[in-house]
Design a protein around this motif. Structure first.
Motif, PDB file in Angstrom:
ATOM      1  N   TYR A   1     -29.060 -10.311 -10.459  1.00 27.60           N
ATOM      2  CA  TYR A   1     -29.800  -9.259 -11.156  1.00 27.60           C
ATOM      3  C   TYR A   1     -30.798  -9.856 -12.143  1.00 27.60           C
ATOM      4  CZ  TYR A   1     -30.927  -5.267 -14.028  1.00 27.60           C
ATOM      5  OH  TYR A   1     -31.622  -4.314 -14.699  1.00 27.60           O
ATOM      6  N   TRP A   2     -30.312 -10.744 -13.017  1.00 24.14           N
ATOM      7  CA  TRP A   2     -31.215 -11.301 -14.030  1.00 24.14           C
ATOM      8  C   TRP A   2     -32.166 -12.306 -13.417  1.00 24.14           C
ATOM      9  CZ3 TRP A   2     -31.475  -8.240 -17.944  1.00 24.14           C
ATOM     10  CH2 TRP A   2     -30.352  -7.513 -18.341  1.00 24.14           C
TER      11      TRP A   2
ATOM     12  N   PRO B   1     -23.331  -6.312 -11.147  1.00 25.17           N
ATOM     13  CA  PRO B   1     -24.744  -6.156 -11.516  1.00 25.17           C
ATOM     14  C   PRO B   1     -24.955  -4.906 -12.356  1.00 25.17           C
ATOM     15  CG  PRO B   1     -24.424  -5.459  -9.266  1.00 25.17           C
ATOM     16  CD  PRO B   1     -23.093  -5.964  -9.744  1.00 25.17           C
TER      17      PRO B   1
ATOM     18  N   PHE C   1     -25.333  -9.918  -4.829  1.00 26.88           N
ATOM     19  CA  PHE C   1     -25.861  -9.050  -5.883  1.00 26.88           C
ATOM     20  C   PHE C   1     -24.917  -9.007  -7.091  1.00 26.88           C
ATOM     21  CE2 PHE C   1     -27.804  -4.901  -7.257  1.00 26.88           C
ATOM     22  CZ  PHE C   1     -29.073  -5.413  -7.421  1.00 26.88           C
TER      23      PHE C   1
ATOM     24  N   GLY D   1     -35.030 -10.430 -12.515  1.00 22.91           N
ATOM     25  CA  GLY D   1     -35.827 -10.165 -13.710  1.00 22.91           C
ATOM     26  C   GLY D   1     -36.743 -11.341 -14.021  1.00 22.91           C
TER      27      GLY D   1
END
Lengths: 191, 494
Positions: free
Chosen positions: B149-150, B280, B144, B153
């Motif tokens: 994180y992205w 993150p 993580f 997305g």
């Protein structure tokens, strides 16, 4: 099982068997009922994050700070805490956005997420562009698409100014298929 | 020894497993399948078991919480003895597993092993490939960090484009309105319980079918598979030219399995674990997220597809590929097996390999991304402003300050998003340069709103000096005529 199809020459055996198979079918039915009883809460649990999101359940007005923090004609980054928080969220609820003060009380608040695939766009005042580090999307200072793979301009949060504080309606990750931020795009009557 | 035998008999009297195991080990396989080409399936199983073991070890320390996952990985890397090594083994094991599964699939395809009666073995194999990729993606999420994180997305943005259901799928995938604690927890559940459970079940079926149906014989050009006769022919082959699987063929599997384990360990030891990269924290945006190696081709594709084609491609492409793979054994369930007689099969594999390889290579350079730090670090080189006029120098300054080199290179420094400008004056006339700068186009933003007329004039004057000494800049002959008629000739080119 095959015996049930036999002619009724041996009535007692046949009756016993059909009674057994009746109970087996009843057992299946009973289990199906039990499965239904358990399935309802299980499915509702699994879909809880979807159900809550209906009717803008995640969105609320968030304060970004004093209007005076944002000089006219400039674009600056602001951060806010996502209104919907769970105890294990850590830093992930801190969200960034770009605030452009056009003039006076006229603002534009852009989501940090590129309208292509959500990467964080960066503002370059010198060239007057937002640029995305992932797939090369670029936007003009007013958020409209300049070049690259995005199909639209940056996502914009609805805003209002209350007692000199800039407030935006946020709380959900904007995505190309669900651009929440710009859903209620009617300009607030505060300018 | 007698005691051990007695104990063994006691257990087998209750388990009744010795006979089926002996039968599986001794089942005859065609002699020519004892080949180094036939070791990839068992190698994939070996790496899978390795992943199970190292994964369980990591779970002893890892905390699947958005607030603590990153620091628990730091603890694994720096605090727990050899935690870095287990992380590295798991990360490299993942890369090896994807690679070996792909190689196994190519081998099975080229050797025609998916044909009758092994269609279902292939279909389950397709699901195993999808699950392997699912493990690779969800594993990247569990690391993580900023990339994870992205990356989520990006996943959410792709999922959101599904018509009608998109927004629901996104909230279901994220477990809430944003990427947060619930997102990590559900990917943890997928990566640690759901997909591995399915993998174990499907791998068992896959191996069981290989045992029941027999390993694919070495394909001979001209030996045609027919549904009516194949099984009898295969039976004859194993009876007349077969050897027991153990030990005749298995020793190669064993050697390769050990080699693969050592290779994973060597990569882990010498190259170390993957990340984690930055924390993150979504407010830290100075990041250029990139996916793991086996998704790099997709990263390149998403950058290069025309915007209007992207959504259909993303939503329809995977469906077509999966359906195509599932239908393959039904479309060509009979016929020639040998790759020597299947040129289209060979060309298909080569084409896919070259395409994916090219995209992967490009994603390592990201020529489509602006160089976001170009302007402060790279002033216009001296040689470009030698002997220039004041106006042209002013233009060079505009060129630097407006960050043109984020996208355009000059003297081999700068972005590759737009064309290199070392000889732009040869390609574009003065009018074309002005139009391009002000209006943009061809994927270049318009700078009309961002440049004053004086700045544009200076910038274009500078751009007009950018041509090799031996080549004169492009001119619009008609315009020269008009200008010479209306007023005395201005700024004649040398």
């Amino acid at each position: 099982m095959k015996m049930t199809t036999k002619p009724v020459t041996v009535p007692p055996t046949d009756r016993t068997l059909s009674r057994r198979s009746f109970f087996m079918k009843l057992g299946i039915l009973f289990n199906a009922f039990a499965a239904m009883v358990v399935a309802v809460p299980v499915v509702r649990f699994l879909l809880s994050s979807v159900a809550r999101g209906q009717a803008k359940g995640y969105l609320s007005w968030v304060r970004l700070g004093d209007v005076t923090n944002f000089p006219e004609g400039q674009t600056r980054m602001a951060t806010f805490r996502n209104p919907f928080v769970m105890p294990t969220d850590g830093k992930t609820v801190d969200t960034a956005c770009w605030v452009r003060r056009v003039s006076g009380n006229e603002f534009q608040v852009f989501a940090i997420n590129c309208a292509h695939l959500g990467c964080p766009v960066r503002w370059f005042p010198q060239s007057g562009l937002f640029m995305c580090p992932c797939h090369g999307g670029a936007y003009y200072r007013d958020g409209s698409r300049a070049s690259g793979p995005p199909e639209r301009g940056l996502f914009e949060y609805p805003y209002k100014i209350e007692n000199g504080v800039l407030t935006i309606n946020a709380g959900q990750l904007p995505t190309p298929g669900d651009p929440v931020a710009s859903l209620s795009s009617e300009k607030p009557p505060c300018a | 020894m007698r005691v051990i035998k007695k104990i063994g008999e006691w257990f087998d009297h209750r388990l009744q497993l010795a006979a089926p195991i002996r039968e599986a080990a001794g089942h005859p396989v065609p002699r020519n399948t004892a080949s180094w080409f036939y070791v990839f399936g068992s190698a994939a199983l070996t790496v899978f078991i390795l992943q199970l073991v190292t994964g369980i070890l990591l779970a002893l320390i890892y905390v699947p919480s958005a607030g603590e996952a990153w620091s628990s990985l730091q603890a694994l890397n720096h605090q727990v003895a050899l935690g870095w090594f287990i992380r590295a083994m798991h990360g490299w094991g993942s890369n090896f597993m994807v690679a070996i599964v792909l190689i196994h699939m190519v081998q099975v395809f080229l050797f025609g092993a998916y044909k009758f009666p092994r269609e279902l073995t292939w279909i389950i194999g397709v699901f195993l490939l999808l699950m392997t990729l699912g493990m690779a993606f969800s594993g990247q999420v569990l690391r993580f960090d900023q990339d994870a994180y992205w990356g989520l997305g990006i996943g959410a943005s792709i999922a959101s484009r599904v018509p009608i259901l998109g927004p629901f799928i996104v909230k279901l995938m994220l477990g809430g309105p944003i990427i947060a604690g619930a997102t990590l927890s559900r990917f943890f559940a997928l990566h640690v319980f759901v997909i591995p459970g399915l993998l174990i079940a499907f791998v068992s079926l896959h191996v069981l079918m290989v045992l029941k149906l027999g390993i694919n014989e070495w394909p001979m050009p001209g030996r045609i598979v027919k549904r009516a006769t194949y099984e009898a022919e295969y039976h004859d082959l194993t009876r007349n030219d077969g050897e027991p699987f153990v030990p005749y063929a298995i020793w190669k599997d064993m050697f390769f399995a050990a080699f693969i384990i050592l290779a994973v360990a060597a990569c882990a030891y010498y190259l170390g674990p993957f990340g984690p990269t930055g924390q993150p924290d979504p407010t830290i945006i100075q990041t250029a997220p990139k996916p793991d190696y086996f998704f790099l081709w997709l990263y390149a594709l998403l950058s290069l597809l025309p915007p209007s084609l992207e959504t259909p491609f993303l939503l329809i492409g995977p469906v077509l590929v999966i359906v195509g793979l599932l239908l393959l054994p039904f479309l060509s369930g009979e016929g020639e097996k040998s790759w020597k007689r299947r040129p289209i099969a060979v060309i298909t594999v080569l084409l896919i390999a070259i395409t994916l390889g090219t995209f992967t290579r490009m994603a390592q350079f990201t020529p489509w991304s602006p160089h976001m730090s170009a302007w402060s670090g790279d002033p216009v080189p001296d040689r470009y402003i030698h002997g220039t006029t004041a106006l042209e120098r002013q233009g060079a300054l505009v060129f630097q300050v407006k960050q043109c080199r984020n996208c355009h290179s000059l003297g081999n420094t700068g972005g590759q998003r737009g064309p290199a400008l070392d000889s732009v004056a040869v390609r574009l006339t003065q009018d074309q340069l002005i139009r391009q700068v002000i209006q943009g186009g061809g994927n270049m933003p318009a700078y009309g709103n961002n440049l004053s007329p004086a700045e544009t004039t200076a910038l274009v004057a500078f751009l007009e000096t950018l041509h090799p000494a031996t080549q004169s800049p492009a001119r619009d002959a008609a315009r020269d005529m008009v200008l010479s008629e209306s007023k005395p000739k201005s700024a004649a080119q040398p």
